[in-house]
Design an enzyme around this catalytic site. Structure first.
Site, mmCIF file in Angstrom:
data_model
loop_
_atom_site.group_PDB
_atom_site.id
_atom_site.type_symbol
_atom_site.label_atom_id
_atom_site.label_comp_id
_atom_site.label_asym_id
_atom_site.label_seq_id
_atom_site.Cartn_x
_atom_site.Cartn_y
_atom_site.Cartn_z
ATOM 1 N N LYS A 148 0.555 -1.406 -0.058
ATOM 2 C CA LYS A 148 0.202 -0.218 -0.219
ATOM 3 C C LYS A 148 0.847 0.894 -0.067
ATOM 4 O O LYS A 148 0.532 2.248 -0.227
ATOM 5 C CB LYS A 148 -1.087 0.119 0.881
HETATM 6 C C1 LIG Z 1 -4.449 -4.305 1.005
HETATM 7 C C2 LIG Z 1 -3.847 -6.264 0.578
HETATM 8 C C3 LIG Z 1 -4.087 -7.087 -0.243
HETATM 9 C C4 LIG Z 1 -5.049 -7.021 -0.743
HETATM 10 O O1 LIG Z 1 -5.325 -6.354 -2.111
HETATM 11 P P1 LIG Z 1 -6.415 -5.067 -2.802
HETATM 12 O O2 LIG Z 1 -6.088 -4.072 -3.043
HETATM 13 O O3 LIG Z 1 -7.508 -4.938 -1.148
HETATM 14 O O4 LIG Z 1 -7.165 -6.854 -3.626
HETATM 15 C C5 LIG Z 1 -3.702 -8.606 -0.119
HETATM 16 N N1 LIG Z 1 -2.407 -8.903 0.366
HETATM 17 C C6 LIG Z 1 -1.683 -7.125 1.453
HETATM 18 C C7 LIG Z 1 -0.282 -7.717 2.398
HETATM 19 C C8 LIG Z 1 -3.049 -6.461 1.524
HETATM 20 O O5 LIG Z 1 -2.381 -5.776 2.642
#
Ligand SMILES: *Cc1c(COP(=O)(O)O)cnc(C)c1O
Length: 466
Positions: free
Chosen positions: A112
């Site tokens: 993120k």
């Molecule tokens: C947010 C997240 C996901 C999922 O990603 P999306 O974009 O919501 O599909 C998968 N793995 C981790 C570690 C995350 O933080």
């Protein structure tokens, strides 16, 4: 470049507008009116660019006139300068066919950061320009919250209210949010699941009592600017593995469908992607939707991969809009039906359109643990639970041996130390830059899972926009 809503009736906006808006006023999500496309020669010419230069090339067509190329380059340089690896998102080979794309070298150890470090700087730039204030409301299943808070803590003109489901995020995840003591940061632990928290956040965007006084903004992946930043690493990985001459497949651990939708965008822009493998845990609404057309929300089961413990997947609406003929009025009706009954059937054109590029897999906790121990025993790699789910799906998928398969490594294993230790016997240590996390003071409030209580808290603590 202008942006239209998936539900067809909200006004079109430019890049600055969608960055500051989040959810469209008709309840839909914004998408570019058409996809920018690169020719094969243009993609070939991207080989060897630095991550920042590649980011500028890939994102510039989406930015339109909202930023100059130099402004975009400056924001990218500062955002990606905070990563602990010079390549920003390095690739690592596991065996002849399988690769990991390490997306966790940012300040909060999850993918993120790639988008949010940029988004925080976009907010600052746009708000400084027109003197506005933003009240960010967000729901987190763990990783969005810490990445968003790191990206905006202490910044002028922004308050952030982050809801997390009490007791359902890991200790590391919680502390990464609650130990940030900047006065513009407000952490709220609510009773309930991530979906409950996300539903409250969506409601705030349409709540006149809040929107009359505050300019409400989003950091969840409903925010288009986040997805654009994620398109870049699909290009980065594919170019290193021989694109555009060679196709590459990606396996993506999926929750809110943001990360995998960015891969879909990369394909629409001309990147030759063989297949996108959508990996879910036992919270498998996306796997059911893609394999049988049944998009119906069940109860959320808490798992060792909490960022995927999601039943209602916001960005899926963007896919349904694009593969289903971009008919906003029809989709608005379909989504209203889903919101009333929590179930819907995909249309044939939606199913066929999705199946051309996407396949899916549901991975349970035993399969996840097996993938973790395989990676450790055979490759000496410790994987976090989300990445392990992606890797299991990648290894099960039916992809020709000459096509490389890249699993997106979405979090650092140290964010989920207990689960990693259970599967491998190894306890990953936190990188030294996070070393004193467990000694720092925490600050957050606990609220009941009731919309009124949370909305009242936001109204009391946010700074009005004018
Ligand atoms: C947010 C997240 C996901 C999922 O990603 P999306 O974009 O919501 O599909 C998968 N793995 C981790 C570690 C995350 O933080």
């Amino acid at each position: 470049m202008d942006y239209v809503s998936t539900r067809g009736s909200a006004p079109a906006l430019d890049f600055e507008g969608v960055t500051l808006t989040g959810l469209a006023s008709d309840g839909g999500l914004y998408l570019p009116r058409e996809w920018p496309r690169f020719s094969e020669q243009e993609i070939a010419a991207m080989a060897g660019l630095s991550y920042v230069e590649l980011a500028v090339r890939v994102m510039l067509p989406f930015v339109g006139t909202s930023l100059t190329e130099d402004e975009l380059r400056d924001l990218c340089t500062r955002a990606y300068g905070r990563f602990a690896h010079a390549a920003v998102t390095p690739l690592r080979q596991l065996d002849e066919q399988h690769w990991l794309l390490e997306l966790f070298h940012g300040p909060t150890l999850a993918f993120k950061d790639v988008a949010l470090q940029l988004l925080g700087r976009l907010f600052e730039t746009f708000l400084a320009r027109d003197g506005g204030r933003l009240t960010i409301v967000g729901a987190t299943s763990g990783d969005t919250g810490s990445a968003a808070i790191d990206a905006v803590a202490g910044r002028e003109n922004v308050d952030i209210f982050m809801l997390h489901p009490k007791g359902r995020v890991s200790d590391v995840q919680r502390r990464q949010m609650t130990t940030v003591l900047a006065p513009n940061v407000h952490n709220i632990a609510i009773e309930g699941s991530f979906d409950d928290a996300q539903a409250m956040v969506k409601r705030m965007f349409g709540d006149p009592a809040l929107t009359a006084r505050f300019h409400i903004g989003a950091v969840n992946s409903i925010n288009w600017a986040r997805l654009v930043a994620q398109v870049v690493y699909y290009f980065a990985a594919a170019l290193q593995l021989g694109a555009p001459a060679r196709k590459v497949a990606f396996a993506v651990p999926t929750g809110n469908f943001g990360d995998v939708f960015a891969g879909y965008v990369a394909a629409r822009m001309g990147l030759p992607i063989e297949r996108l493998i959508v990996a879910t845990n036992v919270n498998d609404i996306l796997h059911r939707a893609l394999s049988s057309g049944d998009y119906s929300a069940g109860e959320v089961t808490p798992t060792a991969a909490p960022s995927m413990d999601i039943q209602v997947s916001s960005n899926f609406e963007r896919l349904l809009f694009d593969v289903g003929g971009r008919d906003g009025a029809a989709l608005a009706e379909q989504m209203r039906g889903f919101e009333a009954s929590r179930a819907m059937q995909l249309t044939n054109s939606q199913r066929q359109g999705a199946a051309a590029l996407l396949s899916s897999a549901r991975v349970d906790q035993h399969e996840m643990a097996r993938a973790m121990s395989w990676a450790w025993d055979s490759c000496g790699e410790l994987l976090d639970p989300h990445t392990a789910i992606g890797l299991h799906a990648a290894r099960q998928a039916d992809i020709a041996a000459e096509t490389p398969v890249v699993t997106l490594a979405t979090a650092h294993p140290a964010k989920f130390r207990d689960a990693v230790e259970r599967a491998t016997g190894m306890r990953p240590s936190l990188p030294t830059r996070m070393g004193d996390l467990f000694e720092r003071e925490e600050r957050y409030v606990e609220l009941p899972g009731e919309y009124e209580a949370v909305a009242a808290y936001v109204a009391e603590h946010a700074t009005p926009s004018a």
